[in-house]
Motif scaffolding. Structure first.
Motif: not given
Length: 203
Positions: A38, A43, A60, A68, A128-129, A160-161, A185
């Motif tokens: 990311s 972030a 996280e 992040i 959440s990633g 993030f999505q 990104n």
């Protein structure tokens, strides 16, 4: 004689991180979700959505290489617990070395068990990633169930999505405060800023 400056060391570290992430992506694309870590823009957008003075317990999900994590680490300005979840054993080991004060768990579908082990009554915020789009529906359901069970009423869920694919399901469980587009990104991403309902929201 070659002298490595702090900037040179940072560039080398960033390149190594990107190469590792690319390698992990090709080994397990559904688990990693992207060819590169990311960006700092993503972030920052995630971290700035959280009212940190109100946050004591944080988690996280899908911490990866810590792209992040380091922004969360810098934003947290008070005592409290921060736990990480990362499925890949190599990345999890690196996170444990970089952040020895944080505990890192392998399975984000077992958040409540981790909280019990840590003696944490609830989470105030989850970032959440995780690439929900790549998961089977049963896994998405299990993850959201665990997130809801572990968050306090009014707690924050920031994820993030890369599409709007999860919007409908998130809306069924959370109040979506905002969806922010981050073009800088790879690939461009959407940051969902969600809150679990409070009792006052039901009346």
């Amino acid at each position: 004689m070659t002298i490595n400056t702090p900037l040179d060391r940072k560039d080398k570290k960033d390149k190594n991180e990107k190469m590792l992430f690319l390698y992990k992506f090709f080994r397990a694309p559904k688990q990693i979700g992207s060819v590169t870590p990311s960006s700092r823009f993503l972030a920052r957008k995630m971290v700035e959505a959280v009212p940190w003075p109100e946050i004591r317990y944080t988690a996280e999900l899908g911490a990866g290489t810590g792209a992040i994590t380091k922004f969360i680490h810098n934003a947290r300005n008070h005592p409290g617990k921060f736990i990480l979840f990362e499925r890949d054993a190599l990345l999890r080991g690196q996170l444990s070395q970089m952040y020895p004060d944080y505990t890192c768990y392998p399975d984000a579908t077992q958040i409540t068990n981790a909280l019990q082990s840590e003696g944490i009554p609830h989470l105030d915020c989850i970032l959440s990633g995780l690439p929900f789009f790549n998961f089977e529906q049963s896994v998405r359901d299990k993850l959201l169930e665990q997130i809801l069970l572990s968050l306090r009423p009014g707690g924050w869920f920031v994820a993030f999505q890369y599409s709007f694919q999860m919007k409908k399901q998130l809306k069924e469980h959370f109040n979506i405060e905002s969806i922010n587009f981050v073009p800088y990104n790879i690939p461009p991403a959407f940051v969902y800023v969600c809150r679990k309902e409070q009792l006052s929201d039901l009346f």
